[in-house]
Design a protein around this motif. Structure first.
Motif, PDB file in Angstrom:
ATOM      1  N   GLY A 279     -64.375 -34.101 -18.199  1.00 32.09           N
ATOM      2  CA  GLY A 279     -64.393 -34.210 -19.595  1.00 32.09           C
ATOM      3  C   GLY A 279     -64.940 -35.496 -19.357  1.00 32.09           C
ATOM      4  N   GLU A 280     -63.928 -36.416 -18.193  1.00 34.36           N
ATOM      5  CA  GLU A 280     -65.100 -38.067 -17.610  1.00 34.36           C
ATOM      6  C   GLU A 280     -66.159 -37.385 -17.029  1.00 34.36           C
ATOM      7  OE1 GLU A 280     -62.644 -39.761 -14.807  1.00 34.36           O
ATOM      8  OE2 GLU A 280     -61.812 -40.700 -16.320  1.00 34.36           O
ATOM      9  N   CYS A 281     -67.073 -36.424 -16.903  1.00 37.48           N
ATOM     10  CA  CYS A 281     -68.038 -36.219 -16.388  1.00 37.48           C
ATOM     11  C   CYS A 281     -69.241 -36.061 -18.142  1.00 37.48           C
ATOM     12  CB  CYS A 281     -68.873 -35.802 -15.104  1.00 37.48           C
ATOM     13  SG  CYS A 281     -67.256 -35.226 -14.308  1.00 37.48           S
TER      14      CYS A 281
ATOM     15  N   ALA B 138     -60.739 -31.749 -31.741  1.00 32.87           N
ATOM     16  CA  ALA B 138     -60.719 -30.340 -32.324  1.00 32.87           C
ATOM     17  C   ALA B 138     -61.369 -29.501 -31.600  1.00 32.87           C
ATOM     18  CB  ALA B 138     -61.444 -31.127 -33.762  1.00 32.87           C
ATOM     19  N   ARG B 139     -62.673 -30.792 -31.650  1.00 31.23           N
ATOM     20  CA  ARG B 139     -63.586 -28.643 -29.970  1.00 31.23           C
ATOM     21  C   ARG B 139     -63.325 -28.873 -28.223  1.00 31.23           C
ATOM     22  NH1 ARG B 139     -67.367 -30.247 -26.455  1.00 31.23           N
ATOM     23  NH2 ARG B 139     -68.671 -28.884 -25.557  1.00 31.23           N
ATOM     24  N   TYR B 140     -62.590 -29.399 -28.042  1.00 31.05           N
ATOM     25  CA  TYR B 140     -61.729 -29.003 -26.694  1.00 31.05           C
ATOM     26  C   TYR B 140     -60.988 -28.472 -26.930  1.00 31.05           C
ATOM     27  CZ  TYR B 140     -64.755 -31.686 -23.523  1.00 31.05           C
ATOM     28  OH  TYR B 140     -65.828 -32.867 -22.443  1.00 31.05           O
TER      29      TYR B 140
ATOM     30  N   ASP C 207     -60.457 -24.580 -25.715  1.00 32.37           N
ATOM     31  CA  ASP C 207     -59.486 -24.917 -24.754  1.00 32.37           C
ATOM     32  C   ASP C 207     -58.911 -23.663 -25.043  1.00 32.37           C
ATOM     33  OD1 ASP C 207     -61.330 -25.980 -22.668  1.00 32.37           O
ATOM     34  OD2 ASP C 207     -60.282 -27.961 -22.728  1.00 32.37           O
ATOM     35  N   SER C 208     -58.479 -23.547 -26.104  1.00 30.30           N
ATOM     36  CA  SER C 208     -56.724 -22.677 -25.939  1.00 30.30           C
ATOM     37  C   SER C 208     -57.817 -21.325 -26.147  1.00 30.30           C
ATOM     38  CB  SER C 208     -56.032 -23.273 -27.794  1.00 30.30           C
ATOM     39  OG  SER C 208     -57.381 -23.344 -28.846  1.00 30.30           O
ATOM     40  N   GLN C 209     -59.230 -21.151 -26.861  1.00 28.86           N
ATOM     41  CA  GLN C 209     -60.128 -19.726 -26.833  1.00 28.86           C
ATOM     42  C   GLN C 209     -59.271 -19.058 -27.938  1.00 28.86           C
ATOM     43  OE1 GLN C 209     -59.173 -18.581 -23.003  1.00 28.86           O
ATOM     44  NE2 GLN C 209     -61.284 -19.202 -22.106  1.00 28.86           N
TER      45      GLN C 209
ATOM     46  N   ALA D 257     -55.993 -33.790 -26.055  1.00 28.66           N
ATOM     47  CA  ALA D 257     -56.970 -32.740 -26.612  1.00 28.66           C
ATOM     48  C   ALA D 257     -55.453 -31.753 -25.425  1.00 28.66           C
ATOM     49  CB  ALA D 257     -57.653 -32.348 -26.899  1.00 28.66           C
ATOM     50  N   ASN D 258     -55.714 -31.913 -24.394  1.00 33.26           N
ATOM     51  CA  ASN D 258     -55.190 -32.010 -23.334  1.00 33.26           C
ATOM     52  C   ASN D 258     -53.316 -31.427 -23.002  1.00 33.26           C
ATOM     53  OD1 ASN D 258     -53.859 -32.113 -19.597  1.00 33.26           O
ATOM     54  ND2 ASN D 258     -55.300 -30.712 -20.076  1.00 33.26           N
ATOM     55  N   ALA D 259     -52.985 -32.529 -23.720  1.00 38.35           N
ATOM     56  CA  ALA D 259     -51.247 -32.699 -24.051  1.00 38.35           C
ATOM     57  C   ALA D 259     -50.807 -32.299 -25.177  1.00 38.35           C
ATOM     58  CB  ALA D 259     -51.370 -34.204 -23.934  1.00 38.35           C
ATOM     59  N   VAL D 260     -51.937 -31.833 -26.341  1.00 42.07           N
ATOM     60  CA  VAL D 260     -51.470 -31.081 -27.225  1.00 42.07           C
ATOM     61  C   VAL D 260     -51.222 -29.886 -26.988  1.00 42.07           C
ATOM     62  CG1 VAL D 260     -52.434 -30.544 -29.515  1.00 42.07           C
ATOM     63  CG2 VAL D 260     -52.157 -32.979 -29.005  1.00 42.07           C
ATOM     64  N   ARG D 261     -52.783 -29.248 -26.961  1.00 42.90           N
ATOM     65  CA  ARG D 261     -52.903 -27.314 -25.912  1.00 42.90           C
ATOM     66  C   ARG D 261     -51.363 -27.430 -24.970  1.00 42.90           C
ATOM     67  NH1 ARG D 261     -55.871 -24.902 -22.647  1.00 42.90           N
ATOM     68  NH2 ARG D 261     -56.233 -26.994 -20.704  1.00 42.90           N
ATOM     69  N   GLY D 262     -51.005 -28.204 -24.119  1.00 42.21           N
ATOM     70  CA  GLY D 262     -50.145 -27.760 -23.109  1.00 42.21           C
ATOM     71  C   GLY D 262     -48.842 -28.020 -23.792  1.00 42.21           C
ATOM     72  N   ALA D 263     -48.362 -28.611 -25.791  1.00 43.88           N
ATOM     73  CA  ALA D 263     -47.507 -28.697 -26.235  1.00 43.88           C
ATOM     74  C   ALA D 263     -47.262 -27.643 -26.798  1.00 43.88           C
ATOM     75  CB  ALA D 263     -47.284 -29.900 -26.451  1.00 43.88           C
ATOM     76  N   LEU D 264     -48.040 -26.627 -27.628  1.00 39.64           N
ATOM     77  CA  LEU D 264     -47.943 -25.912 -28.183  1.00 39.64           C
ATOM     78  C   LEU D 264     -47.875 -24.451 -27.545  1.00 39.64           C
ATOM     79  CD1 LEU D 264     -50.292 -27.106 -31.259  1.00 39.64           C
ATOM     80  CD2 LEU D 264     -48.250 -27.435 -30.883  1.00 39.64           C
ATOM     81  N   THR D 265     -48.658 -24.856 -26.280  1.00 37.19           N
ATOM     82  CA  THR D 265     -49.357 -23.184 -25.683  1.00 37.19           C
ATOM     83  C   THR D 265     -48.601 -22.717 -24.509  1.00 37.19           C
ATOM     84  OG1 THR D 265     -51.637 -23.556 -24.800  1.00 37.19           O
ATOM     85  CG2 THR D 265     -51.123 -23.098 -26.941  1.00 37.19           C
ATOM     86  N   GLY D 266     -47.766 -23.782 -23.925  1.00 33.73           N
ATOM     87  CA  GLY D 266     -47.691 -24.472 -22.557  1.00 33.73           C
ATOM     88  C   GLY D 266     -48.550 -24.132 -21.501  1.00 33.73           C
ATOM     89  N   SER D 267     -49.631 -24.210 -21.648  1.00 35.59           N
ATOM     90  CA  SER D 267     -50.732 -24.487 -21.157  1.00 35.59           C
ATOM     91  C   SER D 267     -50.638 -26.146 -20.077  1.00 35.59           C
ATOM     92  CB  SER D 267     -51.993 -24.725 -21.524  1.00 35.59           C
ATOM     93  OG  SER D 267     -52.472 -25.809 -22.057  1.00 35.59           O
ATOM     94  N   THR D 268     -51.161 -26.031 -18.646  1.00 36.39           N
ATOM     95  CA  THR D 268     -51.251 -26.780 -17.860  1.00 36.39           C
ATOM     96  C   THR D 268     -51.549 -28.835 -18.659  1.00 36.39           C
ATOM     97  OG1 THR D 268     -51.152 -25.214 -15.448  1.00 36.39           O
ATOM     98  CG2 THR D 268     -51.148 -27.781 -15.494  1.00 36.39           C
ATOM     99  N   VAL D 269     -50.744 -28.905 -18.581  1.00 34.50           N
ATOM    100  CA  VAL D 269     -50.620 -30.524 -19.142  1.00 34.50           C
ATOM    101  C   VAL D 269     -51.134 -31.242 -17.627  1.00 34.50           C
ATOM    102  CG1 VAL D 269     -50.041 -32.591 -20.350  1.00 34.50           C
ATOM    103  CG2 VAL D 269     -49.323 -30.101 -20.628  1.00 34.50           C
TER     104      VAL D 269
END
Lengths: 231, 420
Positions: A165-167, B45-47, B51-53, B339-351
């Motif tokens: 994402g940084e790239c 929104a896009r990420y 990423d949550s597919q 986006a990474n943090a929200v996804r982790g909180a809602l689906t348990g994906s790695t933060v």
């Protein structure tokens, strides 16, 4: 004693030099045979497949008149690359490390002594070349190749995807190259070598030095694994 | 801060475990509502969708169908871009990423019920709300100016029609006329923006109206990339630009949009164009949601969550986050952490740990680009700067041209990152 101490301190502060001094020009001439298929040097030398190498010392990269340089070379030149003993030493060790997409098809000279000898030979064809390191009694050769154990790190593509994402704020995953080069589908080893070159300041781009500067070995490996994997 | 990946993954797994457990939902997919489709909101929104597919239901609320970027709008004023090249639609986000794009204004947030009310009357429920509303202007910041004056004295600090209006006014200036700018106080969107704008207006005037003058009333002692801009102005637009700083009353201004005058410290100037860029605050919906403190919405650096409500995140210009400048690049960077943090909180994906970066390019004249940038990380207190750089005065023409080319590449890159 004091004078000598001062000289040593000065040389240390100036960052000179990983390259040993006083190479054997005769052996360099023999080594140059592997270059001479593309490059000429000496009286009457002209551009051939590669540019002539007269007065290469202190010449800005990509500056031989009338020679058509690759886009990678043009980029390096606009970034301010100038051929000094140190930059030539880096380039000859592994051309891709300093200049991406160079057409110079040469695997590099990994032996520091060979590079010193070759540079001693080429030096003879530059008028009063500056920036040649004087003998520093404390000079220690630094290996600029990326250590094998670093290259062997298996990157985690999932972490690489997050880091990417940084790239992708600048580099397009589509591989578009206008203004900013593509970084997708590189062989992972090349990616790692180049990122370490930015991290160590061997490559000159300030944004990339900053971005690479805080990436750990594992993080560079993760990015390499990710970018190698995407379509 | 350096991370050993092994220890980090261990701690992340613990965090994900703690957060994931209570998120078992009785029905349906978790829902994320994003308000604002700019560099922060569109990217987030896009990420999240990408990423949550499909595991997270993403709705993006944005009033305009075509989004005109504020970044690069100065290049339109300078004649280096046309307006069409700055406009982008949400079609790919809807079609390729399954994002529910709603073209409406968000007018209310019920934090207890966790719903967003739209001007059209409908209500959107959320599990996480992401606000990326950009800026609005502080009422009464410039004496004599309010939003009803924006047609006579445009701010042109949101992309689109305001930018076009300002350009039209510049082109209609009488020969030898005066373009005036009231520059904003800190903090504001795009720190080098007003000064890049001065450069671009000067570039246009030099071509079509070479005897015109540019007058800047500035409440700030110093500004972003000041030595670079001043060098460029002196070399390329000699004698054209006058800047009045706070020492000489640059903070004490009043305008009269009917008479087209700008008073600086009581001294009345008749001007032909008056570009008023007032003091700024977070986009209004942040205030309506009750998560602002002063003019901005304070956030936790690790995940851009509001300090007032753990289910709301704030991105970009609207956030009070610490050291990052308010820029499209910053918003885009923050969006990916969020986006990474929200996804982790809602689906348990790695933060993964937060990391931020920013670079701002500015154009001074043809092929004369400069840049400033920095990297940042999250501390308990704020987003803190790690390392940075800025272009130097006296750089070679080749380097400046390469920097400009790079900025064009960046524009295409961030647009692809926002809109797919």
């Amino acid at each position: 004693m004091l004078a000598r101490l001062l000289i040593v301190v000065f040389l240390g502060a100036a960052g000179i030099s990983h390259a040993e001094v006083g190479g054997d020009a005769e052996n360099g001439e023999r080594l140059f045979r592997q270059c001479s298929g593309c490059h000429q040097v000496g009286e009457g030398a002209t551009d051939r497949i590669g540019p002539h190498l007269n007065n290469i010392f202190d010449r800005p990269a990509g500056a031989a008149e009338d020679f058509r340089y690759s886009s990678g070379f043009q980029r390096a030149a606009s970034g301010g690359l100038v051929w000094t003993y140190d930059t030539l030493d880096d380039f000859i060790e592994n051309p891709r490390r300093l200049v991406s997409n160079t057409r110079m098809s040469f695997r590099g000279l990994s032996d520091q002594k060979d590079r010193d000898d070759l540079l001693a030979y080429l030096r003879q064809f530059s008028a009063s070349p500056g920036n040649i390191p004087e003998a520093a009694p404390t000079a220690v050769a630094v290996d600029h190749e990326v250590a094998p154990e670093v290259l062997a790190i298996i990157g985690d593509p999932a972490y690489g995807e997050y880091l990417s994402g940084e790239c992708t704020s600048c580099h397009q995953p589509s591989g578009a190259t206008e203004g900013i080069p593509s970084i997708t589908n590189w062989p992972a080893d090349d990616f790692v070598v180049v990122m370490h070159a930015y991290k160590e300041g061997v490559r000159a781009h300030p944004v990339m030095q900053m971005m690479a500067g805080r990436l750990s070995n594992e993080e560079i490996a993760a990015l390499a694994a990710y970018f190698e994997s995407i379509e | 801060m350096t991370f050993n990946r092994r220890t980090f993954l261990g701690s992340a797994a613990v965090t994900a475990g703690l957060l994931a457990a209570p998120m078992v939902r009785a029905q349906g997919k978790p829902r994320v509502v994003v308000i604002g489709g700019g560099a922060g909101g569109a990217t987030a929104a896009r990420y999240i969708a990408k990423d949550s597919q499909g595991a997270i239901d993403v709705t993006l609320v944005e009033p305009t169908r075509t989004y005109y970027t504020c970044f690069f709008s100065n290049l339109y004023l300078g004649g280096f871009r046309d307006m069409q090249s700055l406009g982008h639609s949400y079609g790919t986000l809807a079609a390729e990423y399954g994002i529910n794009v709603v073209h409406d204004w968000a007018v209310g947030v019920d934090r207890d019920a966790k719903t967003v009310t739209l001007a059209g009357g409908s209500s959107l429920p959320y599990d996480r709300l992401i606000l990326s509303p950009g800026i609005d202007f502080v009422d009464g910041a410039v004496e004599g100016w309010d939003l009803s004056s924006q047609n006579a004295m445009p701010h042109a600090y949101k992309g689109g029609s305001q930018t076009e209006l300002l350009k039209a006014q510049i082109m209609a200036m009488p020969q030898g006329g005066t373009y005036a700018m009231v520059a904003p106080p800190n903090p504001y969107r795009c720190p080098p923006g007003p000064y890049e704008r001065i450069s671009m207006v000067a570039h246009t005037l030099k071509e079509v109206n070479p005897t015109a003058k540019i007058l800047i009333a500035d409440p700030k002692e110093n500004f972003s990339k000041q030595p670079l801009f001043e060098e460029g102005w002196s070399d390329n637009y000699t004698g054209m630009i006058e800047r009045i700083g706070p020492d000489f009353g640059g903070a004490n201004v009043a305008v009269d949009p009917l008479a087209m005058t700008l008073s600086i410290d009581g001294d009345v100037n008749n001007v032909d164009v008056c570009n008023v860029i007032p003091a700024m605050k977070a986009g209004r919906i942040a205030e309506i949601a009750g998560i602002t403190e002063g003019n901005w919405a304070p956030v936790n650096a690790a995940d851009m969550s509001s300090k007032m409500d753990e289910n709301i995140h704030v991105l970009g210009d609207a956030a009070a986050q610490g050291d990052m400048p308010k820029s499209g690049f910053s918003a885009n960077s923050q969006a990916k952490v969020c986006a990474n943090a929200v996804r982790g909180a809602l689906t348990g994906s790695t933060v993964f740990p937060a990391r931020f970066a920013n670079t701002c390019w500015s154009l001074i004249d043809t092929n004369d680009g400069v840049k400033v940038g920095a990297t940042y990380e999250a501390t308990a207190e704020k987003i803190a700067k790690v390392d940075g750089f800025v272009s130097q005065t006296g750089e070679s023409d080749d380097l400046r041209a390469a920097t400009y080319q790079e900025s064009i590449g960046w524009y295409d890159g961030i647009i692809a990152d926002m809109f797919g």
